[in-house]
Design a protein around this motif. Sequence first.
Motif, PDB file in Angstrom:
ATOM      1  N   GLY A   1       0.820  -1.207   0.000  1.00  0.00           N
ATOM      2  CA  GLY A   1       0.000   0.000   0.000  1.00  0.00           C
ATOM      3  C   GLY A   1       0.852   1.255   0.000  1.00  0.00           C
ATOM      4  O   GLY A   1       0.549   2.237  -0.695  1.00  0.00           O
ATOM      5  N   LYS A   2       1.946   1.237   0.751  1.00  0.00           N
ATOM      6  CA  LYS A   2       2.841   2.393   0.773  1.00  0.00           C
ATOM      7  C   LYS A   2       3.523   2.602  -0.571  1.00  0.00           C
ATOM      8  O   LYS A   2       3.745   3.736  -1.002  1.00  0.00           O
ATOM      9  CB  LYS A   2       3.890   2.211   1.874  1.00  0.00           C
ATOM     10  N   ILE A   3       3.852   1.498  -1.252  1.00  0.00           N
ATOM     11  CA  ILE A   3       4.501   1.625  -2.558  1.00  0.00           C
ATOM     12  C   ILE A   3       3.514   2.137  -3.609  1.00  0.00           C
ATOM     13  O   ILE A   3       3.794   3.093  -4.348  1.00  0.00           O
ATOM     14  CB  ILE A   3       5.097   0.270  -2.995  1.00  0.00           C
ATOM     15  N   VAL A   4       2.349   1.496  -3.677  1.00  0.00           N
ATOM     16  CA  VAL A   4       1.368   1.831  -4.718  1.00  0.00           C
ATOM     17  C   VAL A   4       0.811   3.238  -4.534  1.00  0.00           C
ATOM     18  O   VAL A   4       0.637   3.997  -5.502  1.00  0.00           O
ATOM     19  CB  VAL A   4       0.226   0.789  -4.725  1.00  0.00           C
ATOM     20  N   LEU A   5       0.514   3.612  -3.289  1.00  0.00           N
ATOM     21  CA  LEU A   5      -0.081   4.925  -3.038  1.00  0.00           C
ATOM     22  C   LEU A   5       0.965   6.007  -2.752  1.00  0.00           C
ATOM     23  O   LEU A   5       0.619   7.191  -2.740  1.00  0.00           O
ATOM     24  CB  LEU A   5      -1.038   4.838  -1.841  1.00  0.00           C
ATOM     25  N   GLY A   6       2.214   5.614  -2.535  1.00  0.00           N
ATOM     26  CA  GLY A   6       3.235   6.593  -2.196  1.00  0.00           C
ATOM     27  C   GLY A   6       4.001   7.146  -3.373  1.00  0.00           C
ATOM     28  O   GLY A   6       4.392   8.320  -3.380  1.00  0.00           O
ATOM     29  N   ILE A   7       4.229   6.329  -4.409  1.00  0.00           N
ATOM     30  CA  ILE A   7       5.035   6.776  -5.542  1.00  0.00           C
ATOM     31  C   ILE A   7       4.295   7.764  -6.443  1.00  0.00           C
ATOM     32  O   ILE A   7       4.874   8.799  -6.822  1.00  0.00           O
ATOM     33  CB  ILE A   7       5.540   5.563  -6.334  1.00  0.00           C
ATOM     34  N   PRO A   8       3.025   7.524  -6.841  1.00  0.00           N
ATOM     35  CA  PRO A   8       2.350   8.490  -7.732  1.00  0.00           C
ATOM     36  C   PRO A   8       2.281   9.919  -7.192  1.00  0.00           C
ATOM     37  O   PRO A   8       2.563  10.865  -7.947  1.00  0.00           O
ATOM     38  CB  PRO A   8       0.951   7.879  -7.906  1.00  0.00           C
ATOM     39  N   PRO A   9       1.939  10.157  -5.911  1.00  0.00           N
ATOM     40  CA  PRO A   9       1.943  11.549  -5.422  1.00  0.00           C
ATOM     41  C   PRO A   9       3.312  12.207  -5.502  1.00  0.00           C
ATOM     42  O   PRO A   9       3.414  13.407  -5.790  1.00  0.00           O
ATOM     43  CB  PRO A   9       1.469  11.421  -3.969  1.00  0.00           C
ATOM     44  N   ALA A  10       4.369  11.430  -5.260  1.00  0.00           N
ATOM     45  CA  ALA A  10       5.722  11.983  -5.354  1.00  0.00           C
ATOM     46  C   ALA A  10       6.040  12.396  -6.789  1.00  0.00           C
ATOM     47  O   ALA A  10       6.649  13.452  -7.029  1.00  0.00           O
ATOM     48  CB  ALA A  10       6.738  10.963  -4.847  1.00  0.00           C
ATOM     49  N   ILE A  11       5.617  11.574  -7.753  1.00  0.00           N
ATOM     50  CA  ILE A  11       5.843  11.915  -9.166  1.00  0.00           C
ATOM     51  C   ILE A  11       5.051  13.156  -9.551  1.00  0.00           C
ATOM     52  O   ILE A  11       5.576  14.076 -10.213  1.00  0.00           O
ATOM     53  CB  ILE A  11       5.461  10.717 -10.064  1.00  0.00           C
ATOM     54  N   LEU A  12       3.784  13.210  -9.137  1.00  0.00           N
ATOM     55  CA  LEU A  12       2.945  14.370  -9.463  1.00  0.00           C
ATOM     56  C   LEU A  12       3.507  15.645  -8.838  1.00  0.00           C
ATOM     57  O   LEU A  12       3.516  16.704  -9.492  1.00  0.00           O
ATOM     58  CB  LEU A  12       1.512  14.120  -8.979  1.00  0.00           C
ATOM     59  N   LEU A  13       3.968  15.562  -7.610  1.00  0.00           N
ATOM     60  CA  LEU A  13       4.535  16.743  -6.957  1.00  0.00           C
ATOM     61  C   LEU A  13       5.802  17.198  -7.669  1.00  0.00           C
ATOM     62  O   LEU A  13       6.008  18.399  -7.876  1.00  0.00           O
ATOM     63  CB  LEU A  13       4.839  16.432  -5.491  1.00  0.00           C
ATOM     64  N   ALA A  14       6.653  16.245  -8.053  1.00  0.00           N
ATOM     65  CA  ALA A  14       7.884  16.601  -8.757  1.00  0.00           C
ATOM     66  C   ALA A  14       7.577  17.263 -10.101  1.00  0.00           C
ATOM     67  O   ALA A  14       8.206  18.268 -10.472  1.00  0.00           O
ATOM     68  CB  ALA A  14       8.742  15.351  -8.960  1.00  0.00           C
ATOM     69  N   VAL A  15       6.621  16.718 -10.825  1.00  0.00           N
ATOM     70  CA  VAL A  15       6.248  17.308 -12.125  1.00  0.00           C
ATOM     71  C   VAL A  15       5.668  18.700 -11.930  1.00  0.00           C
ATOM     72  O   VAL A  15       5.982  19.641 -12.683  1.00  0.00           O
ATOM     73  CB  VAL A  15       5.249  16.390 -12.861  1.00  0.00           C
ATOM     74  N   ALA A  16       4.826  18.861 -10.915  1.00  0.00           N
ATOM     75  CA  ALA A  16       4.221  20.172 -10.659  1.00  0.00           C
ATOM     76  C   ALA A  16       5.277  21.211 -10.300  1.00  0.00           C
ATOM     77  O   ALA A  16       5.245  22.352 -10.786  1.00  0.00           O
ATOM     78  CB  ALA A  16       3.187  20.055  -9.539  1.00  0.00           C
ATOM     79  N   LEU A  17       6.235  20.830  -9.461  1.00  0.00           N
ATOM     80  CA  LEU A  17       7.297  21.758  -9.089  1.00  0.00           C
ATOM     81  C   LEU A  17       8.185  22.098 -10.282  1.00  0.00           C
ATOM     82  O   LEU A  17       8.671  23.224 -10.416  1.00  0.00           O
ATOM     83  CB  LEU A  17       8.156  21.154  -7.966  1.00  0.00           C
ATOM     84  N   HIS A  18       8.379  21.123 -11.154  1.00  0.00           N
ATOM     85  CA  HIS A  18       9.233  21.343 -12.333  1.00  0.00           C
ATOM     86  C   HIS A  18       8.548  22.216 -13.371  1.00  0.00           C
ATOM     87  O   HIS A  18       9.213  22.997 -14.069  1.00  0.00           O
ATOM     88  CB  HIS A  18       9.606  19.990 -12.948  1.00  0.00           C
ATOM     89  N   GLU A  19       7.243  22.116 -13.471  1.00  0.00           N
ATOM     90  CA  GLU A  19       6.521  22.833 -14.523  1.00  0.00           C
ATOM     91  C   GLU A  19       6.162  24.259 -14.142  1.00  0.00           C
ATOM     92  O   GLU A  19       5.899  25.077 -15.021  1.00  0.00           O
ATOM     93  CB  GLU A  19       5.238  22.064 -14.877  1.00  0.00           C
ATOM     94  N   THR A  20       6.110  24.561 -12.859  1.00  0.00           N
ATOM     95  CA  THR A  20       5.696  25.910 -12.472  1.00  0.00           C
ATOM     96  C   THR A  20       6.729  26.940 -12.892  1.00  0.00           C
ATOM     97  O   THR A  20       7.937  26.695 -12.868  1.00  0.00           O
ATOM     98  CB  THR A  20       5.472  25.991 -10.947  1.00  0.00           C
ATOM     99  N   SER A  21       6.246  28.096 -13.285  1.00  0.00           N
ATOM    100  CA  SER A  21       7.135  29.189 -13.704  1.00  0.00           C
ATOM    101  C   SER A  21       7.483  30.114 -12.548  1.00  0.00           C
ATOM    102  O   SER A  21       8.367  30.967 -12.684  1.00  0.00           O
ATOM    103  CB  SER A  21       6.465  30.003 -14.829  1.00  0.00           C
ATOM    104  N   ARG A  22       6.819  29.951 -11.414  1.00  0.00           N
ATOM    105  CA  ARG A  22       7.073  30.784 -10.241  1.00  0.00           C
ATOM    106  C   ARG A  22       8.025  30.046  -9.312  1.00  0.00           C
ATOM    107  O   ARG A  22       7.614  29.291  -8.435  1.00  0.00           O
ATOM    108  CB  ARG A  22       5.765  31.124  -9.525  1.00  0.00           C
ATOM    109  N   ARG A  23       9.304  30.265  -9.509  1.00  0.00           N
ATOM    110  CA  ARG A  23      10.318  29.515  -8.791  1.00  0.00           C
ATOM    111  C   ARG A  23      10.294  29.790  -7.292  1.00  0.00           C
ATOM    112  O   ARG A  23      10.589  28.912  -6.483  1.00  0.00           O
ATOM    113  CB  ARG A  23      11.708  29.839  -9.374  1.00  0.00           C
ATOM    114  N   PHE A  24       9.971  31.014  -6.914  1.00  0.00           N
ATOM    115  CA  PHE A  24       9.913  31.329  -5.490  1.00  0.00           C
ATOM    116  C   PHE A  24       8.826  30.499  -4.804  1.00  0.00           C
ATOM    117  O   PHE A  24       9.046  29.913  -3.738  1.00  0.00           O
ATOM    118  CB  PHE A  24       9.647  32.818  -5.293  1.00  0.00           C
ATOM    119  N   LEU A  25       7.662  30.422  -5.440  1.00  0.00           N
ATOM    120  CA  LEU A  25       6.576  29.604  -4.895  1.00  0.00           C
ATOM    121  C   LEU A  25       6.955  28.132  -4.900  1.00  0.00           C
ATOM    122  O   LEU A  25       6.625  27.392  -3.973  1.00  0.00           O
ATOM    123  CB  LEU A  25       5.297  29.834  -5.702  1.00  0.00           C
TER     124      LEU A  25
END
Length: 289
Positions: free
Chosen positions: A70-94
């Motif tokens: 459960g930790k593997i299946v539910l833990g990896i996708p949020p980490a990927i989504l967060l990384a993609v969101a942080l990478h795609e944002t244009s507001r680096r300070f935020l």
Amino acid sequence: MLYLMLLPGLAYFIIFRYWPLWNAQIAFRDFQPTLGVWGSPWVGFQHFQEFFGSYYFSQLLVNTLVISLGKIVLGIPPAILLAVALHETSRRFLSRIVQTLSYLPHFLSWVIVYGILLAMLSPSEGLINAGLRAIGLEPVPFLTSTATFQPVVVLSEVWKETGWSAILFLAALLSINPALYEAAAIDGASRWQQIRHISLPGMMDVLVLVVLLKLGSILDAGFHQIFVLYSLPVYSVGDIIDTWVYRQGIQNFQFSLATAVGLFKGLIGLVLIVVANRLARRFVGTGLY
């Protein structure tokens, strides 16, 4: 000089990693501290048979696998989504603020997290149960109910470690050649298409590495977390191999039994890593080695 610089690291692994393997033979002995490792009588696979024949073995194995998977299946996708969101944002300070806030829970001990969960989930004074009572529903004993304990364990782990896990995926995204995004934009690719065809494939090597490492420790469902959160009413769904070993092997001074279970876990982890690595190299083209 380079070999001299290597000596402290080699000494660490020899003393703390390889030398203990020799003493792991107490798993096959009736170890008695007064007799030492060599003086303790040899009993073969008696401790393994005792563990496998235990009434609680199947329950412990199922609980451990369910929580760990459960930790593997539910833990990896949020980490990927967060990384993609942080990478795609244009507001680096935020982005830096969100990243810092997201991985701060990683540094909290499970004792502190238990206090937070108690404030949120307590049947009497918890915030969530107060909301349930406000709309006319009965309070739910999240931490002492067999129906909700495992979800609480998995979701609290996801909340605590998502930000920290995202660092690896974010590093993988930052290593992608920016020219690929520029070429895709010139060809008319949208941001979603760039994420799908550039960002996600660029993280595949790191994703495979993370999954393989987690599979290698799949029987480590999180001793410290479970030990802090569980109680007698939820032993049937919360008791895992490590907590059972703690009670039987450490509190009852059955060191040989604890060592035998540790060897069993290590063997299972080794087999899973080898099999998963071969499958990853065959179907994905990359692996741990």
